[in-house]
Enzyme design. Sequence first.
Site, PDB file in Angstrom:
ATOM      1  N   HIS A  70      54.090  21.513  30.583  1.00  0.00           N
ATOM      2  CA  HIS A  70      54.929  20.512  31.257  1.00  0.00           C
ATOM      3  C   HIS A  70      54.383  19.117  30.999  1.00  0.00           C
ATOM      4  CE1 HIS A  70      52.225  19.716  34.734  1.00  0.00           C
ATOM      5  NE2 HIS A  70      51.937  20.996  34.681  1.00  0.00           N
ATOM      6  N   ASP A  72      55.320  16.362  32.882  1.00  0.00           N
ATOM      7  CA  ASP A  72      55.269  15.533  34.089  1.00  0.00           C
ATOM      8  C   ASP A  72      53.920  15.684  34.759  1.00  0.00           C
ATOM      9  OD1 ASP A  72      55.965  18.228  34.831  1.00  0.00           O
ATOM     10  OD2 ASP A  72      56.540  17.498  36.817  1.00  0.00           O
ATOM     11  N   ASP A 102      46.075  18.604  33.563  1.00  0.00           N
ATOM     12  CA  ASP A 102      47.343  19.142  34.080  1.00  0.00           C
ATOM     13  C   ASP A 102      48.509  18.266  33.641  1.00  0.00           C
ATOM     14  OD1 ASP A 102      49.072  20.763  35.524  1.00  0.00           O
ATOM     15  OD2 ASP A 102      48.714  19.745  37.411  1.00  0.00           O
ATOM     16  N   GLU A 134      58.025  20.177  36.381  1.00  0.00           N
ATOM     17  CA  GLU A 134      57.306  21.383  36.791  1.00  0.00           C
ATOM     18  C   GLU A 134      56.546  21.166  38.088  1.00  0.00           C
ATOM     19  OE1 GLU A 134      53.936  24.168  37.225  1.00  0.00           O
ATOM     20  OE2 GLU A 134      53.888  21.987  37.004  1.00  0.00           O
ATOM     21  N   GLU A 135      56.033  19.963  38.300  1.00  0.00           N
ATOM     22  CA  GLU A 135      55.234  19.703  39.492  1.00  0.00           C
ATOM     23  C   GLU A 135      56.047  19.854  40.782  1.00  0.00           C
ATOM     24  OE1 GLU A 135      52.174  19.483  39.662  1.00  0.00           O
ATOM     25  OE2 GLU A 135      51.364  18.718  37.789  1.00  0.00           O
ATOM     26  N   GLU A 158      48.688  25.984  31.053  1.00  0.00           N
ATOM     27  CA  GLU A 158      47.994  25.467  32.241  1.00  0.00           C
ATOM     28  C   GLU A 158      46.496  25.763  32.165  1.00  0.00           C
ATOM     29  OE1 GLU A 158      49.177  23.646  34.621  1.00  0.00           O
ATOM     30  OE2 GLU A 158      51.277  24.121  35.019  1.00  0.00           O
TER      31      GLU A 158
END
Length: 384
Positions: A70, A72, A102, A134-135, A158
Site C-alpha cells: 500500500h 498510503d 509501513d 489500506e490504513e 508488510e
Amino acid sequence: MSLESASLIEFTRRLLCVRSVSGEEKAVVEALSVEMKRLGFDRVWVDDFGSLIGVVEGSQPGPTLLLDGHCDTVDAYAPDWSHDPWGGEFEDGRLYGRGAADMKGSLAAMVHAVGNLDRGKLRGRAAVSATVSEEVAEGGAFKAVVEALRPDFVVIGEAAELNLNRGGRGRAEIQLRTFGRPAHSSSPQAGRCAVTDMIRVIQAVNDKPVPVDAVLGAGSIVLTDIISAPYPGYSVIPYRCDVTYDRRLLLADNRENLLTELNSLPGLDDIQYAAALAPLEERTYTGKLLQGEKFFPAWLFPETHPFIRSALRGLQSAGLNPQVGAYRFCTNAAYSAGVAGIPTVGFGIGREEDAHIIDESIAVDDLLAAAKGYQGIVYSVCSN
C-alpha cells in the site's frame, strides 16, 4: 537485468519525500508510475480507486504472481521527530521518514525487483500493485486490484523482519451504544445516565476472556474512543453513550458470532445497549467511494502448503534465512486470503512495531535484501 543498489536507495528516498496520507496518494502514485515505466514494465495503469498496477510478462505462459504494497501512510502526528518525516533522510545506514517501514521501503523493493526480472526466466507474469487507503480499510481498494488481475498467488509486503508470514489476524471495528434517558442534572433521579451504564458494559467486555490461536496469537479487543450525547452536556444527564472497539480477529471469528457475543454480555439485562459493526465509507483521492463494513477476516495457510514452501525456497535461494510465522496486525491479505482464498504470504522490511512510530526508519541493507528476496520468490514460483 540486475538490481542496482544506488538506484533503489534513491528511489526509496524520493518516495519518502512525498506525503501520501490516506486519501492523498495521487503524487506518490505518479512517482511510482514513472519508475515502473522507466524500468520497462509491460503495462502500467491506475484503476478507478487510484491504485497503481504494473505488470511484467514472462516469455512463456504460467501463473500470475501479485506483489502488493500500500502506498498510503498515516500522518506524522507528533511534532518531536528528530528527522523530517517527509525528508527521506539517510543516516548511519538507515532511511528515515513516515512510511519507511509501513511500507514504502518494501513497495520500492517490489518495483525494482519485478522491473529487473529476466523475462527469459519468467513463466507467466509478475505484477506489483501500489494500493490506496489500506490504513483505513484493509483490503478495501485491494479487492478491485485482485479482481482485475485474478492472481494465482499474492505476496503482501508488510513488515515481517525479512521473515515469511503464512497468516495474519483480522480486524473488526465495533460500535457499542447505551441508551439512557435525559433529565436535568439537578434531578438525576428523573433520568438514566447512559455513561454510567456504559461503564458497566465496558467492564463486562473487559471481563470476557479472549480466544487464543497458537499461530495468530490472542483475539484482543481494545477500546479506542468514547463520547456521550449531548456533548457538551450542560446540566443534562447523557441519554446516549457511544464507544468504539478495535477487535483483532482469529480464524473462527465471523460477523454473526462476534455481534452475538457482544450483544449478550452477562449481567446487563437491565441496560439497554446494542453492538454493531462500524460502517466503512472512505473516499479515495479519485473521488471513488469504498463502502461496506469494517470487518476484515483473519487468514492462515498450513506451513506445508505448496506456495508457502515455494516462497520459502525462493527466499533461501536469495541468501536469506527466514523464519515462518504470522502477522499480528491486519493487512490487505484480509481480502486476498481471508475473503478470496488466494494463497498468500507476507514478506517485508522492518518490524510490526516500526509502523506509525516517531522517527520511522528502515535499514538500507534490509531494503536491498528485500528486493533480492522478492526476486527469489518470483523465480521460485514462476520460473521455467
